[in-house]
Design a protein around this motif. Structure first.
Motif, mmCIF file in Angstrom:
data_model
loop_
_atom_site.group_PDB
_atom_site.id
_atom_site.type_symbol
_atom_site.label_atom_id
_atom_site.label_comp_id
_atom_site.label_asym_id
_atom_site.label_seq_id
_atom_site.Cartn_x
_atom_site.Cartn_y
_atom_site.Cartn_z
ATOM 1 N N TYR A 1 5.257 3.616 18.587
ATOM 2 C CA TYR A 1 4.601 3.674 17.288
ATOM 3 C C TYR A 1 5.020 2.479 16.422
ATOM 4 O O TYR A 1 6.112 1.925 16.579
ATOM 5 C CB TYR A 1 4.916 4.986 16.559
ATOM 6 C CG TYR A 1 6.368 5.186 16.201
ATOM 7 C CD1 TYR A 1 6.846 4.858 14.935
ATOM 8 C CD2 TYR A 1 7.275 5.700 17.120
ATOM 9 C CE1 TYR A 1 8.176 5.051 14.599
ATOM 10 C CE2 TYR A 1 8.606 5.896 16.805
ATOM 11 C CZ TYR A 1 9.057 5.562 15.537
ATOM 12 O OH TYR A 1 10.379 5.742 15.209
ATOM 13 N N GLY A 2 4.119 2.077 15.556
ATOM 14 C CA GLY A 2 4.371 0.968 14.639
ATOM 15 C C GLY A 2 3.816 1.283 13.265
ATOM 16 O O GLY A 2 2.955 2.153 13.098
ATOM 17 N N VAL A 3 4.310 0.571 12.258
ATOM 18 C CA VAL A 3 3.911 0.790 10.869
ATOM 19 C C VAL A 3 3.001 -0.346 10.427
ATOM 20 O O VAL A 3 3.277 -1.521 10.706
ATOM 21 C CB VAL A 3 5.138 0.871 9.941
ATOM 22 C CG1 VAL A 3 4.713 1.107 8.493
ATOM 23 C CG2 VAL A 3 6.076 1.977 10.401
ATOM 24 N N ILE A 4 1.917 -0.024 9.737
ATOM 25 C CA ILE A 4 1.006 -1.038 9.222
ATOM 26 C C ILE A 4 0.711 -0.776 7.753
ATOM 27 O O ILE A 4 0.939 0.331 7.247
ATOM 28 C CB ILE A 4 -0.326 -1.064 10.006
ATOM 29 C CG1 ILE A 4 -1.143 0.196 9.703
ATOM 30 C CG2 ILE A 4 -0.107 -1.229 11.478
ATOM 31 C CD1 ILE A 4 -2.582 0.102 10.140
ATOM 32 N N ASP A 5 0.205 -1.789 7.092
ATOM 33 C CA ASP A 5 -0.291 -1.666 5.724
ATOM 34 C C ASP A 5 -1.791 -1.923 5.778
ATOM 35 O O ASP A 5 -2.224 -3.068 5.891
ATOM 36 C CB ASP A 5 0.392 -2.667 4.801
ATOM 37 C CG ASP A 5 0.027 -2.443 3.331
ATOM 38 O OD1 ASP A 5 -0.899 -1.644 3.070
ATOM 39 O OD2 ASP A 5 0.656 -3.059 2.463
ATOM 40 N N LEU B 1 9.552 9.150 21.411
ATOM 41 C CA LEU B 1 8.938 8.212 20.479
ATOM 42 C C LEU B 1 9.780 6.944 20.395
ATOM 43 O O LEU B 1 10.985 7.011 20.157
ATOM 44 C CB LEU B 1 8.816 8.848 19.090
ATOM 45 C CG LEU B 1 7.945 10.111 19.008
ATOM 46 C CD1 LEU B 1 8.043 10.737 17.633
ATOM 47 C CD2 LEU B 1 6.495 9.796 19.343
ATOM 48 N N GLU B 2 9.141 5.802 20.606
ATOM 49 C CA GLU B 2 9.836 4.515 20.565
ATOM 50 C C GLU B 2 9.225 3.633 19.474
ATOM 51 O O GLU B 2 8.018 3.399 19.463
ATOM 52 C CB GLU B 2 9.742 3.808 21.918
ATOM 53 C CG GLU B 2 10.453 2.453 21.935
ATOM 54 C CD GLU B 2 10.282 1.730 23.264
ATOM 55 O OE1 GLU B 2 10.942 0.703 23.459
ATOM 56 O OE2 GLU B 2 9.479 2.189 24.093
ATOM 57 N N TYR B 3 10.069 3.171 18.566
ATOM 58 C CA TYR B 3 9.611 2.320 17.464
ATOM 59 C C TYR B 3 9.497 0.882 17.937
ATOM 60 O O TYR B 3 10.457 0.314 18.454
ATOM 61 C CB TYR B 3 10.593 2.422 16.297
ATOM 62 C CG TYR B 3 10.212 1.593 15.089
ATOM 63 C CD1 TYR B 3 9.010 1.794 14.434
ATOM 64 C CD2 TYR B 3 11.073 0.610 14.610
ATOM 65 C CE1 TYR B 3 8.666 1.053 13.327
ATOM 66 C CE2 TYR B 3 10.745 -0.141 13.501
ATOM 67 C CZ TYR B 3 9.535 0.083 12.858
ATOM 68 O OH TYR B 3 9.202 -0.672 11.754
ATOM 69 N N VAL B 4 8.316 0.267 17.744
ATOM 70 C CA VAL B 4 8.089 -1.096 18.222
ATOM 71 C C VAL B 4 7.974 -2.102 17.080
ATOM 72 O O VAL B 4 7.719 -3.280 17.321
ATOM 73 C CB VAL B 4 6.823 -1.168 19.097
ATOM 74 C CG1 VAL B 4 6.995 -0.347 20.348
ATOM 75 C CG2 VAL B 4 5.588 -0.725 18.316
ATOM 76 N N GLY B 5 8.152 -1.661 15.845
ATOM 77 C CA GLY B 5 8.150 -2.592 14.723
ATOM 78 C C GLY B 5 6.965 -2.400 13.804
ATOM 79 O O GLY B 5 6.152 -1.498 13.961
ATOM 80 N N ALA B 6 6.884 -3.296 12.825
ATOM 81 C CA ALA B 6 5.825 -3.242 11.819
ATOM 82 C C ALA B 6 4.878 -4.416 12.007
ATOM 83 O O ALA B 6 5.193 -5.404 12.668
ATOM 84 C CB ALA B 6 6.424 -3.264 10.413
ATOM 85 N N SER B 7 3.701 -4.311 11.418
ATOM 86 C CA SER B 7 2.704 -5.362 11.541
ATOM 87 C C SER B 7 3.100 -6.579 10.710
ATOM 88 O O SER B 7 4.036 -6.536 9.895
ATOM 89 C CB SER B 7 1.338 -4.841 11.092
ATOM 90 O OG SER B 7 1.386 -4.436 9.727
ATOM 91 N N GLU B 8 2.383 -7.661 10.914
ATOM 92 C CA GLU B 8 2.682 -8.911 10.215
ATOM 93 C C GLU B 8 2.549 -8.714 8.709
ATOM 94 O O GLU B 8 1.606 -8.108 8.214
ATOM 95 C CB GLU B 8 1.708 -9.998 10.680
ATOM 96 C CG GLU B 8 2.000 -11.367 10.095
ATOM 97 C CD GLU B 8 1.056 -12.421 10.625
ATOM 98 O OE1 GLU B 8 1.136 -13.575 10.176
ATOM 99 O OE2 GLU B 8 0.216 -12.072 11.496
ATOM 100 N N GLY B 9 3.543 -9.226 7.963
ATOM 101 C CA GLY B 9 3.563 -9.072 6.514
ATOM 102 C C GLY B 9 4.525 -8.013 6.022
ATOM 103 O O GLY B 9 4.780 -7.908 4.817
ATOM 104 N N GLU C 1 7.695 -7.701 7.366
ATOM 105 C CA GLU C 1 9.004 -8.042 7.916
ATOM 106 C C GLU C 1 10.134 -7.783 6.929
ATOM 107 O O GLU C 1 11.282 -7.526 7.312
ATOM 108 C CB GLU C 1 9.040 -9.513 8.350
ATOM 109 C CG GLU C 1 8.093 -9.870 9.481
ATOM 110 C CD GLU C 1 6.690 -10.182 8.978
ATOM 111 O OE1 GLU C 1 6.458 -10.032 7.758
ATOM 112 O OE2 GLU C 1 5.838 -10.577 9.801
ATOM 113 N N ASN C 2 9.838 -7.836 5.630
ATOM 114 C CA ASN C 2 10.884 -7.675 4.616
ATOM 115 C C ASN C 2 11.246 -6.214 4.368
ATOM 116 O O ASN C 2 12.197 -5.939 3.641
ATOM 117 C CB ASN C 2 10.437 -8.324 3.297
ATOM 118 C CG ASN C 2 10.256 -9.826 3.430
ATOM 119 O OD1 ASN C 2 10.943 -10.476 4.231
ATOM 120 N ND2 ASN C 2 9.346 -10.395 2.648
#
Length: 292
Positions: A228-232, A145-153, A155-156
């Motif tokens: 995988y990435g995290v979104i809201d 599993l490779e983390y590629v970041g979160a969606s826009e918004g 970042e904090n």
């Protein structure tokens, strides 16, 4: 030492039964567990008859409201013999009363119908096997599993990726199982969701690891890379078309700088190529004039 007290007895701690009741009772009927059955997705336990009736009308866990399965919730409900043994050892009268109740039920059934009931194993007993059956283990799948970041918004937010990112699980496990694993491991808030990518494409949560192996790795038993990435999802609640949680998942690509929209990435790539071609043309012009 004769007459002495063992060390294990000194360290023993008395626990009141009412403190264990939340772990030994059914979340539907509120009674002690009978034929304890556990949901594999959230590990909440219920009486078998209770969760079977619940699964005929609902797809979510009665306790936490987590979706058990998109269509067949009973597929992810497994008998929990270990928990049932604990209930019967702590409450032996429950075992005796349930045995009597079942014997009385089958006796009344036989008298009423005149038919000999199908022999059903009583509690604590298993049907006698006539012959040994060799059960082949389910095929396994290796995943990184490779983390590629979160969606826009987002970042904090300081999301901590999964530390032990190499896992080996049954190939029949679904992407939704991995999403739940990542969600719990990263200790994400319930408002956040996890999207999983393979070869820069969003993978449907109902897909199994075996399907991904066949589609992207030609069925080879190798280590599969899933990103995988995290979104809201609340950020996209006003969109009319929200089938994909990245607004347009098919337009998303993974670049060295992170997740980017396809058009945006191609525009940047085209611009870089244009600058490079202009630079080469200038070098050629200078060489023709003898400046270089």
């Amino acid at each position: 030492m004769a007459g002495g007290t063992r060390a294990s007895d000194k360290n023993a701690q008395l626990v009141h039964l009412n403190e264990l009741n939340p772990f030994l009772t059914c979340g539907i009927c509120k009674g002690y567990l009978i034929d304890a059955t556990t949901i594999t997705e959230c590990l909440h336990s219920f009486c078998k008859s209770c969760i079977v009736r619940h699964g005929q009308f609902y797809l979510n866990c009665p306790t936490c409201n987590l979706q058990i399965h998109p269509t067949l919730p009973l597929l992810h409900c497994k008998l929990d013999s270990q928990k049932q043994d604990i209930v019967f050892k702590l409450l032996p009268n429950i075992y005796k009363n349930e045995q009597k109740r079942r014997k009385l039920f089958w006796k009344e059934y036989q008298n009423k119908t005149g038919e000999k009931p199908v022999q059903v194993p009583m509690l604590g007993k298993s049907p006698r096997k006539k012959k040994k059956v060799l059960i082949q283990p389910d095929p396994l799948a290796s995943v990184v599993l490779e983390y590629v970041g979160a969606s826009e918004g987002l970042e904090n937010y300081d999301f901590e990726p999964v530390v032990k990112n190499y896992i080996r699980v049954e190939a029949k496990a679904t992407i939704e199982n991995l999403q739940n694993f990542i969600h719990k491991t990263m200790n994400l808030d319930k408002t956040f969701e996890v999207n999983i990518f393979c070869d820069a494409s969003i993978v449907d949560k109902s897909s199994t690891l075996q399907y991904i192996r066949e589609q992207f790795y030609d069925g080879e038993d190798c280590i599969m890379l899933l990103q995988y990435g995290v979104i809201d999802p609340r950020d996209y609640s006003d969109d009319s078309d929200v089938e994909d949680q990245w607004e347009n998942e098919e337009d998303m690509v993974y670049t060295p700088s992170g997740l980017r929209y396809h058009d945006e990435a191609m525009e940047e790539f085209s611009s870089d190529i244009t600058e490079e071609m202009n630079s080469i043309q200038e070098m050629n012009d200078l060489s023709l004039t003898g400046v270089v």
